[in-house]
Structure formats: C-alpha cells, structure tokens
Design a protein around this motif. Structure first.
Motif, PDB file in Angstrom:
ATOM      1  N   GLU A  75       0.806  -1.223   0.000  1.00  0.00           N
ATOM      2  CA  GLU A  75       0.000   0.000   0.000  1.00  0.00           C
ATOM      3  C   GLU A  75       0.839   1.273   0.000  1.00  0.00           C
ATOM      4  N   ALA A  76       1.980   1.233   0.678  1.00  0.00           N
ATOM      5  CA  ALA A  76       2.741   2.473   0.849  1.00  0.00           C
ATOM      6  C   ALA A  76       4.219   2.167   1.041  1.00  0.00           C
ATOM      7  N   ALA A  77       5.043   3.228   0.928  1.00  0.00           N
ATOM      8  CA  ALA A  77       6.487   3.120   1.140  1.00  0.00           C
ATOM      9  C   ALA A  77       6.967   4.368   1.858  1.00  0.00           C
ATOM     10  N   LEU A  78       8.142   4.247   2.462  1.00  0.00           N
ATOM     11  CA  LEU A  78       8.737   5.365   3.187  1.00  0.00           C
ATOM     12  C   LEU A  78      10.225   5.400   2.891  1.00  0.00           C
ATOM     13  N   PHE A  79      10.720   6.552   2.443  1.00  0.00           N
ATOM     14  CA  PHE A  79      12.138   6.746   2.149  1.00  0.00           C
ATOM     15  C   PHE A  79      12.869   7.137   3.429  1.00  0.00           C
ATOM     16  N   ALA A  80      14.032   6.540   3.662  1.00  0.00           N
ATOM     17  CA  ALA A  80      14.858   6.884   4.826  1.00  0.00           C
ATOM     18  C   ALA A  80      16.325   6.809   4.433  1.00  0.00           C
ATOM     19  N   MET A  81      17.203   7.131   5.380  1.00  0.00           N
ATOM     20  CA  MET A  81      18.593   7.365   5.055  1.00  0.00           C
ATOM     21  C   MET A  81      19.430   6.116   4.839  1.00  0.00           C
ATOM     22  N   SER A  82      19.073   4.999   5.473  1.00  0.00           N
ATOM     23  CA  SER A  82      19.924   3.817   5.374  1.00  0.00           C
ATOM     24  C   SER A  82      19.123   2.556   5.588  1.00  0.00           C
ATOM     25  N   GLY A  83      19.714   1.420   5.206  1.00  0.00           N
ATOM     26  CA  GLY A  83      19.076   0.137   5.430  1.00  0.00           C
ATOM     27  C   GLY A  83      18.962  -0.193   6.903  1.00  0.00           C
ATOM     28  N   THR A  84      19.958   0.194   7.686  1.00  0.00           N
ATOM     29  CA  THR A  84      19.862  -0.006   9.133  1.00  0.00           C
ATOM     30  C   THR A  84      18.672   0.755   9.687  1.00  0.00           C
ATOM     31  N   MET A  85      18.479   1.995   9.230  1.00  0.00           N
ATOM     32  CA  MET A  85      17.347   2.778   9.714  1.00  0.00           C
ATOM     33  C   MET A  85      16.026   2.148   9.308  1.00  0.00           C
ATOM     34  N   THR A  86      15.912   1.701   8.061  1.00  0.00           N
ATOM     35  CA  THR A  86      14.627   1.146   7.621  1.00  0.00           C
ATOM     36  C   THR A  86      14.334  -0.185   8.307  1.00  0.00           C
ATOM     37  N   ASN A  87      15.363  -0.982   8.569  1.00  0.00           N
ATOM     38  CA  ASN A  87      15.133  -2.211   9.346  1.00  0.00           C
ATOM     39  C   ASN A  87      14.669  -1.889  10.753  1.00  0.00           C
ATOM     40  N   GLN A  88      15.381  -0.990  11.420  1.00  0.00           N
ATOM     41  CA  GLN A  88      15.056  -0.680  12.808  1.00  0.00           C
ATOM     42  C   GLN A  88      13.712   0.036  12.932  1.00  0.00           C
ATOM     43  N   LEU A  89      13.395   0.897  11.981  1.00  0.00           N
ATOM     44  CA  LEU A  89      12.071   1.525  11.978  1.00  0.00           C
ATOM     45  C   LEU A  89      10.983   0.467  11.828  1.00  0.00           C
ATOM     46  N   SER A  90      11.217  -0.502  10.953  1.00  0.00           N
ATOM     47  CA  SER A  90      10.221  -1.553  10.722  1.00  0.00           C
ATOM     48  C   SER A  90      10.010  -2.392  11.972  1.00  0.00           C
ATOM     49  N   ILE A  91      11.110  -2.803  12.590  1.00  0.00           N
ATOM     50  CA  ILE A  91      10.999  -3.627  13.799  1.00  0.00           C
ATOM     51  C   ILE A  91      10.283  -2.857  14.902  1.00  0.00           C
ATOM     52  N   ARG A  92      10.663  -1.579  15.054  1.00  0.00           N
ATOM     53  CA  ARG A  92      10.027  -0.756  16.098  1.00  0.00           C
ATOM     54  C   ARG A  92       8.543  -0.530  15.810  1.00  0.00           C
ATOM     55  N   ALA A  93       8.207  -0.364  14.554  1.00  0.00           N
ATOM     56  CA  ALA A  93       6.810  -0.119  14.201  1.00  0.00           C
ATOM     57  C   ALA A  93       5.951  -1.358  14.414  1.00  0.00           C
ATOM     58  N   HIS A  94       6.533  -2.536  14.268  1.00  0.00           N
ATOM     59  CA  HIS A  94       5.777  -3.776  14.475  1.00  0.00           C
ATOM     60  C   HIS A  94       5.571  -4.068  15.954  1.00  0.00           C
ATOM     61  N   LEU A  95       6.559  -3.753  16.776  1.00  0.00           N
ATOM     62  CA  LEU A  95       6.486  -4.106  18.192  1.00  0.00           C
ATOM     63  C   LEU A  95       5.784  -3.008  18.984  1.00  0.00           C
ATOM     64  N   THR A  96       5.066  -3.401  20.009  1.00  0.00           N
ATOM     65  CA  THR A  96       4.329  -2.419  20.812  1.00  0.00           C
ATOM     66  C   THR A  96       5.036  -2.187  22.140  1.00  0.00           C
ATOM     67  N   SER A  97       4.785  -3.023  23.121  1.00  0.00           N
ATOM     68  CA  SER A  97       5.426  -2.823  24.423  1.00  0.00           C
ATOM     69  C   SER A  97       6.053  -4.126  24.897  1.00  0.00           C
ATOM     70  N   PRO A  98       7.199  -4.040  25.585  1.00  0.00           N
ATOM     71  CA  PRO A  98       7.837  -5.260  26.080  1.00  0.00           C
ATOM     72  C   PRO A  98       7.008  -5.888  27.194  1.00  0.00           C
TER      73      PRO A  98
END
Length: 405
Positions: A75-98
C-alpha cells in the motif's frame, strides 16, 4: 521502458577527479556500497523538486515512494537514510510494548550489524536460529524457538525477521512461504531485510524469461517475492547504487507508524528530493545491470575454483566467499599482493562483492594474480623441499610436504 547504457562518469560533467575515482571503484571488491553516483544521477538530482519531506511536500520523494510501493505490491512506502534505519524503523513499528522477542538467523544483519538497535530502540531480545541445512533457516528450525502463550517466565515471540539475500545466497521462496504460514498461524508479523532483494529479483526475472528493463515485469516479480511479508526494507544504495537511502514498504497504517518513529529517531530529513531522484534514476538505469554482476561473480568463483581454491558458499548472486588455504596461500598475502598491483585491487577478506561498476578486467586480473601466487608458492615449496632433502641425506621427503606459512 527503454534503458540505454550511459557513460557513468565523464570529466566534462563531473571532473577528472571523479573519473579517476570511478576507476578505483571499478577495482574495489569490498562491498557494493562503494559505487559512486553517475552523471545521470547527479543531473536527475539537480532537476528534482526541493520540498520539505517532513511535511510530506516533496514531489520527487513522494514519486519514488509511490513507485516502490507499486513495484512491491504494497500500500505504501517510506524513504529513509539507510538500510539499518529502515530495518530498525520496521521492527520498532511492528512491536508495541515489552516483553517481546524477535527471531532471526544467527547471521542476520539486524542482529549482528545494527549496533544493538533491537535492544536499544525496542527493548526486545533476539532469539537466533542456526540453520540445520547450513544455508538458510526453515520453518522447522524456527518453530521450536517460538515463545507462545502466557508463561510469565518467557518473553513472547512477536516478530520473525528474514534476510534475502544473506551472504549473497538467495532464500528459497517456497521456504519463505512456509515461514509466512507459520507466522500467520501464530499471529506473528514477518519482516524482510531485503538489502539485496533487487539481486534476487534480477535472478527471478532471468529465470522466468522476463525483461529487467520493463517496469511491469519487475513489478510482477517483486510483488511475488514480497507478498509473504508484512513489511520489507529495500536498500537503494547497495545493488542499484543510489548515493544514499533505503525504503520500507508495508500497509498504509504501518508506514504511518514508521514515519512517526523516523521523526523520533532523527531521520526526518527536510529536502530529500535530490536524494530520491538519484535513487529513482538508479532504479531505472542500474537495476538492469545486476544480471551482469552475477555473471562476473560466477566468473571470479570459477576462476578461483579452477586454481584449487575452496568456494565456501553458493554463488547465487554477486558475492564470492573463498578460502585460499586449500592451495597453501594466506589471505593476508593475497590482500597485500592485490593492493600492490600498478592499479590496486581492494579486498578485505574472504568476501568479494561485485557491483554494477566492477571492471571485468579487474576480475581477470584478480584471478591471474592469485594464479601467479600459487605458482610462486609451488616453486618455493619445491626449493625448500630440495634443501630439506639435502639436509636429511637419502631420506625420502613426502610429496605432500608443506612448510607452515
């Protein structure tokens, strides 16, 4: 879409210093991140819009995001500065609270090479899996690692992360689908570190007899590859050689959440249009070159193997891993010898990466240099054995005698 071959860098546009840099880059086997922007990319950047991406007002960035989302079938995409950033953004966006945990391959970039980001940003632990087949993890490998239910002694599994390619090896799509089915069965999310998914797409296009220069063919293949995933990170600076950037794809809701975290991570860059335009140009003009990089990687592997060197991993795409000890050579000596050539060739160890600006001549010189080293090593061992024979008189010296190096 017609994609003519263009000169990468010319003195008239970019200056002699950058022409010289391209020559150096063409002989650099350290990574496919070492490519330099082409004249075409820089001119595309010059013509890009210059709006504010934090306010979502830049047309060039929005055009790139829309193009990648469509290619990926998301449905959508998001441009960011690096692959590390896009991986970490994705993981953080999927997870809610520990408490929560993420399952990955033990070699995964998100686990080993992203500065502990999963723990730092998500307060999550990683549960690493060693593939039983020695190449890629399977659903059967993953299932015993799942932490499900409400046992308060465990941190529940919430996310699975795969990587394609991993060390240049393609993750079999049938196994991806099995893992996706396992994830869905237990209500888990599935993310792809697709740092080199463009290479996988190039191989798939070739296997299906499709045209890498046609947008519609790439869309069919990339959509199929990413369909099992809830999200994916697609690096733009590795295979296709953008000067900077990576993209996340997923649902609209997921991308909106990732955009929020991108701002919190300090990744809300303002005038991203020139960077997006350069990446967009690379997607059009550099993606069709990837099959050539795979052919050069196979040529390098076959040349080294022909000398008796062990190739330690399947050469599915653009990476060659080799072990020269099988012919009595030392990796450090090879690195230094290649570096000492009149036009140096650069490697850092057993991993060699071919990119879209790699020189075919450099591949030939690489093989020839190692062949000369092998020949010299054989002569040296013979001389040393003769000298040793003289010292021990009539005693027979074994034919396979090798002095330590």
């Amino acid at each position: 879409m017609t994609v003519p071959r263009q000169a990468d860098v010319t003195a008239g546009v970019s200056g002699q210093a950058n022409v010289d840099m391209l020559t150096s880059v063409s002989r650099n086997f350290i990574s496919d991140t070492c490519t330099i922007p082409t004249d075409g990319q820089m001119l595309a950047a010059l013509g890009a819009t210059r709006g504010d991406d934090v306010y979502q007002e830049d047309e060039s960035t929005q055009a790139l995001e829309a193009r990648i989302a469509k290619l990926a079938g998301k449905e959508a995409a998001l441009f960011a500065m690096s692959g590390t950033m896009t991986n970490q953004l994705s993981i953080r966006a999927h997870l809610t609270s520990p408490p929560h945990s993420v399952i990955t391959d033990y070699r995964a970039h998100v686990h080993k090479m992203e500065a502990g980001g999963i723990a730092m940003f998500c307060q999550a632990t990683t549960d690493t899996v060693v593939p039983s087949n020695g190449i890629h993890i399977t659903a059967e490998d993953i299932e015993p690692h799942l932490q499900l239910g409400n046992n308060i002694h465990y941190r529940p599994t919430k996310l699975l992360c795969l990587e394609n390619t991993l060390s240049g090896m393609i993750f079999p799509q049938d196994e991806v689908i099995k893992i996706s089915q396992l994830a869905k069965k237990h209500g888990l999310k599935l993310h792809l570190d697709g740092a080199r998914i463009w290479n996988v797409a190039a191989v798939e296009l070739e296997s299906r007899g499709l045209d890498a220069r046609k947008e519609e063919d790439l869309q069919v293949v990339l959509t199929d590859l990413l369909n099992p995933f809830d999200s994916a990170s697609l690096c733009l600076s590795k295979g296709i050689g953008a000067p900077i950037g990576s993209a996340i794809v997923g649902s609209q809701e997921f991308i909106e959440r990732a955009r929020w975290f991108r701002k919190a991570f300090g990744g809300g860059v303002r005038q991203t249009g020139p960077m997006a335009a350069a990446a967009d140009h690379a997607l059009t003009y550099h993606f069709p070159r990837l099959s050539t990089t795979h052919a050069l990687a196979r040529k390098l592997a076959e040349g080294l193997k022909g000398l008796g060197i062990t190739i330690v991993a399947p050469v599915d795409t653009n990476m060659v891993f080799f072990d020269p000890t099988s012919i009595g050579l030392n990796m450090t000596d090879i690195i230094n010898r290649l570096e000492s050539l009149p036009q140096p060739i650069r490697i850092r160890g057993e991993r060699c990466v071919i990119h879209h600006q790699t020189s075919p001549q450099a591949v030939e010189e690489f093989i020839d240099t190692v062949a000369r080293m092998k020949s010299e090593s054989s002569v040296e061992v013979v001389v040393q054995n003769v000298n040793l024979s003289r010292k021990v008189g009539e005693k027979q010296v074994k034919k396979d005698y090798r002095l330590p190096y």
